[in-house]
Design an enzyme around this catalytic site. Structure first.
Site, PDB file in Angstrom:
ATOM      1  N   GLY A 176       0.798  -1.104  -0.042  1.00 50.38           N
ATOM      2  CA  GLY A 176       0.111   0.188   0.015  1.00 50.38           C
ATOM      3  C   GLY A 176       0.877   1.286  -0.089  1.00 50.38           C
ATOM      4  O   GLY A 176       0.505   2.184   0.616  1.00 50.38           O
TER       5      GLY A 176
ATOM      6  N   ASN B 275       1.847  -1.939   5.597  1.00 51.48           N
ATOM      7  CA  ASN B 275       1.039  -0.835   5.568  1.00 51.48           C
ATOM      8  C   ASN B 275      -0.143  -0.627   4.980  1.00 51.48           C
ATOM      9  O   ASN B 275      -1.023  -0.231   5.742  1.00 51.48           O
ATOM     10  CB  ASN B 275       1.979   0.261   4.906  1.00 51.48           C
ATOM     11  CG  ASN B 275       1.173   1.622   4.782  1.00 51.48           C
ATOM     12  OD1 ASN B 275       0.991   2.304   5.766  1.00 51.48           O
ATOM     13  ND2 ASN B 275       0.698   1.696   3.580  1.00 51.48           N
TER      14      ASN B 275
ATOM     15  N   TYR C  93     -12.318  -3.029  12.369  1.00 42.41           N
ATOM     16  CA  TYR C  93     -10.761  -2.545  12.161  1.00 42.41           C
ATOM     17  C   TYR C  93     -10.022  -2.646  13.639  1.00 42.41           C
ATOM     18  O   TYR C  93      -8.717  -2.945  13.542  1.00 42.41           O
ATOM     19  CB  TYR C  93     -11.033  -0.991  11.806  1.00 42.41           C
ATOM     20  CG  TYR C  93      -9.823  -0.238  11.480  1.00 42.41           C
ATOM     21  CD1 TYR C  93      -8.953  -0.616  10.402  1.00 42.41           C
ATOM     22  CD2 TYR C  93      -9.386   0.773  12.313  1.00 42.41           C
ATOM     23  CE1 TYR C  93      -8.081   0.441  10.079  1.00 42.41           C
ATOM     24  CE2 TYR C  93      -8.273   1.440  12.016  1.00 42.41           C
ATOM     25  CZ  TYR C  93      -7.521   1.256  10.934  1.00 42.41           C
ATOM     26  OH  TYR C  93      -6.567   2.200  10.488  1.00 42.41           O
TER      27      TYR C  93
ATOM     28  N   ILE D  90      -4.520  10.693  11.477  1.00 44.88           N
ATOM     29  CA  ILE D  90      -3.562  10.956  10.418  1.00 44.88           C
ATOM     30  C   ILE D  90      -4.239  11.545   9.135  1.00 44.88           C
ATOM     31  O   ILE D  90      -5.238  10.703   8.893  1.00 44.88           O
ATOM     32  CB  ILE D  90      -2.500   9.999  10.060  1.00 44.88           C
ATOM     33  CG1 ILE D  90      -1.790   9.126  11.187  1.00 44.88           C
ATOM     34  CG2 ILE D  90      -1.260  10.592   9.195  1.00 44.88           C
ATOM     35  CD1 ILE D  90      -1.144  10.126  12.206  1.00 44.88           C
TER      36      ILE D  90
HETATM   37  P1  NAP Z   1      -5.050   5.010   2.540  1.00 47.49           P
HETATM   38  O1  NAP Z   1      -4.581   6.422   1.868  1.00 47.49           O
HETATM   39  O2  NAP Z   1      -6.439   4.595   2.361  1.00 47.49           O
HETATM   40  O3  NAP Z   1      -4.135   4.182   1.735  1.00 47.49           O
HETATM   41  C1  NAP Z   1      -4.281   2.687   1.711  1.00 47.49           C
HETATM   42  C2  NAP Z   1      -3.220   2.009   1.049  1.00 47.49           C
HETATM   43  O4  NAP Z   1      -3.478   0.879   0.927  1.00 47.49           O
HETATM   44  C3  NAP Z   1      -3.263   2.144  -0.532  1.00 47.49           C
HETATM   45  O5  NAP Z   1      -1.984   2.373  -1.217  1.00 47.49           O
HETATM   46  C4  NAP Z   1      -4.025   1.052  -1.233  1.00 47.49           C
HETATM   47  O6  NAP Z   1      -3.746   0.968  -2.474  1.00 47.49           O
HETATM   48  C5  NAP Z   1      -3.713  -0.116  -0.352  1.00 47.49           C
HETATM   49  N1  NAP Z   1      -4.453  -1.065  -0.150  1.00 47.49           N
HETATM   50  C6  NAP Z   1      -5.682  -0.992   0.152  1.00 47.49           C
HETATM   51  N2  NAP Z   1      -6.182  -2.362   0.290  1.00 47.49           N
HETATM   52  C7  NAP Z   1      -5.355  -3.090  -0.121  1.00 47.49           C
HETATM   53  C8  NAP Z   1      -5.358  -4.607  -0.330  1.00 47.49           C
HETATM   54  N3  NAP Z   1      -6.112  -5.325  -0.332  1.00 47.49           N
HETATM   55  N4  NAP Z   1      -4.086  -4.998  -0.907  1.00 47.49           N
HETATM   56  C9  NAP Z   1      -2.957  -4.271  -0.886  1.00 47.49           C
HETATM   57  N5  NAP Z   1      -3.038  -2.897  -0.760  1.00 47.49           N
HETATM   58  C10 NAP Z   1      -4.132  -2.473  -0.280  1.00 47.49           C
HETATM   59  O7  NAP Z   1      -4.706   4.861   4.023  1.00 47.49           O
HETATM   60  P2  NAP Z   1      -3.487   5.371   5.011  1.00 47.49           P
HETATM   61  O8  NAP Z   1      -4.392   6.247   5.805  1.00 47.49           O
HETATM   62  O9  NAP Z   1      -2.438   5.682   4.397  1.00 47.49           O
HETATM   63  O10 NAP Z   1      -3.338   4.161   6.093  1.00 47.49           O
HETATM   64  C11 NAP Z   1      -2.101   3.349   5.861  1.00 47.49           C
HETATM   65  C12 NAP Z   1      -2.007   2.344   6.924  1.00 47.49           C
HETATM   66  O11 NAP Z   1      -1.886   3.253   8.385  1.00 47.49           O
HETATM   67  C13 NAP Z   1      -3.214   1.579   7.158  1.00 47.49           C
HETATM   68  O12 NAP Z   1      -2.981   0.157   7.600  1.00 47.49           O
HETATM   69  C14 NAP Z   1      -4.156   2.214   8.062  1.00 47.49           C
HETATM   70  O13 NAP Z   1      -4.982   1.238   8.670  1.00 47.49           O
HETATM   71  C15 NAP Z   1      -3.172   2.623   9.161  1.00 47.49           C
HETATM   72  N6  NAP Z   1      -3.513   3.752  10.018  1.00 47.49           N
HETATM   73  C16 NAP Z   1      -4.175   4.975   9.305  1.00 47.49           C
HETATM   74  C17 NAP Z   1      -4.453   5.963  10.156  1.00 47.49           C
HETATM   75  C18 NAP Z   1      -4.907   7.249   9.541  1.00 47.49           C
HETATM   76  O14 NAP Z   1      -5.533   8.140  10.407  1.00 47.49           O
HETATM   77  N7  NAP Z   1      -4.832   7.664   8.204  1.00 47.49           N
HETATM   78  C19 NAP Z   1      -4.525   5.814  11.575  1.00 47.49           C
HETATM   79  C20 NAP Z   1      -4.213   4.667  12.060  1.00 47.49           C
HETATM   80  C21 NAP Z   1      -3.567   3.798  11.261  1.00 47.49           C
HETATM   81  P3  NAP Z   1      -4.818   1.561  -3.734  1.00 47.49           P
HETATM   82  O15 NAP Z   1      -4.612   2.973  -3.546  1.00 47.49           O
HETATM   83  O16 NAP Z   1      -4.254   0.866  -5.039  1.00 47.49           O
HETATM   84  O17 NAP Z   1      -6.206   1.044  -3.554  1.00 47.49           O
END
Ligand code: NAP
Length: 252
Positions: free
Chosen positions: A17, A95, A160, A193
């Site tokens: 990701g 990630n 989640y 975030i």
């Molecule tokens: P995001 O902007 O939604 O990006 C998600 C990424 O994961 C994208 O690159 C997406 O690829 C990829 N992805 C989704 N489903 C997938 C699958 N089945 N197989 C492979 N890749 C997949 O999310 P983010 O906010 O950057 O979050 C990144 C990580 O941090 C996640 O694990 C999330 O749970 C964690 N997190 C986020 C927050 C927050 O507040 N944002 C807080 C705590 C933890 P595509 O673009 O090609 O769909």
């Protein structure tokens, strides 16, 4: 478009990701730290390609590949085609993640399992393949992205929270199993975030979260990337089985 061939000898970081949000920031920061980058995406190739180009513009080397981490057969094929004997896998950042929010009494089992399949089963499948390679190399860094929600729970996110809490137990177990091979395994637990994942939240909900954060702001993707950069560096050589919270103090 011709995909860049990665150097077989250079230490490479695999980031699932890595096409958007936190994964993109991690890919760019680890490239600046000197890692060669293999980043995966699920559906948005154009976003992944942009990250590759950004890394190349900074003087780094990167490659992108499609991978749905929830499909274990695809994960195995990806390691066979893109990783095994092709790169020196020195660091893995699990990630990729999704949310499908809803209150418990209305949550569909499919939505519960979809989140568990990506966040937890996907982390297991990728880590298992990476650990086989790293064990042979007798070196490696594994960094799993959990969440503050996995530590404190969150109404509307039972799926989640369960998956992200599972990642913490998984991380601690892997740390114990893999330490004898000089592989460290740690988790980073981000708070709220600014990424696409949180962009849809109504302004009043964001305001409530910010009120609950002692540092009084949402985090940015680079805040998380800096923690990952530390855990992937020599500075963290004696740290394993830990959860590093990056949450502005909202849950200590
Ligand atoms: P995001 O902007 O939604 O990006 C998600 C990424 O994961 C994208 O690159 C997406 O690829 C990829 N992805 C989704 N489903 C997938 C699958 N089945 N197989 C492979 N890749 C997949 O999310 P983010 O906010 O950057 O979050 C990144 C990580 O941090 C996640 O694990 C999330 O749970 C964690 N997190 C986020 C927050 C927050 O507040 N944002 C807080 C705590 C933890 P595509 O673009 O090609 O769909």
């Amino acid at each position: 478009m011709t995909q860049q061939v990665l150097d077989k000898e250079q230490a490479t970081a695999l980031i699932t990701g890595g096409s958007r949000g936190i994964g993109r920031a991690i890919a760019k920061m680890l490239a600046q730290d000197g890692y060669q980058i293999l980043l995966t995406y699920r559906s948005k190739e154009e976003e992944a390609l942009l990250v590759v180009q950004e890394i190349e513009a900074l003087g780094g080397r990167a490659r992108h590949a499609a991978l749905d981490i929830s499909r274990t057969e695809d994960v195995r094929r990806f390691f066979q085609d893109e990783v095994k004997d092709k790169i020196r896998l020195a660091c893995l950042v699990n990630n990729a993640g999704i949310t499908k929010d809803g209150l418990l009494i209305r949550m569909k089992e499919d939505d519960f399992m979809a989140v568990v399949d990506v966040c937890l089963r996907g982390t297991f499948a990728v880590t298992q393949e990476a650990a086989k390679i790293m064990s042979k190399n007798r070196a490696g860094r594994i960094i799993n992205i959990s969440s503050v929600v996995g530590l404190m729970g969150n109404a509307g996110q039972a799926n989640y929270a369960a998956a992200k809490a599972g990642i913490i137990g998984f991380t601690k177990s892997c740390a114990k199993e893999l330490a004898s091979r000089q592989i460290t395994c740690n988790a980073v637990a981000p708070g709220f975030i600014e990424t696409d994942m949180t962009a849809h939240l109504p302004d009043e909900v964001k305001a409530q979260y910010i009120e609950a954060i002692p540092l009084k702001r949402m985090g940015i993707a680079d805040d998380v990337a800096k923690a990952v950069s530390f855990l992937a560096s020599d500075k963290a050589a004696y740290i394993t089985g830990q959860v590093l919270s990056v949450n502005g103090g909202m849950y200590c």
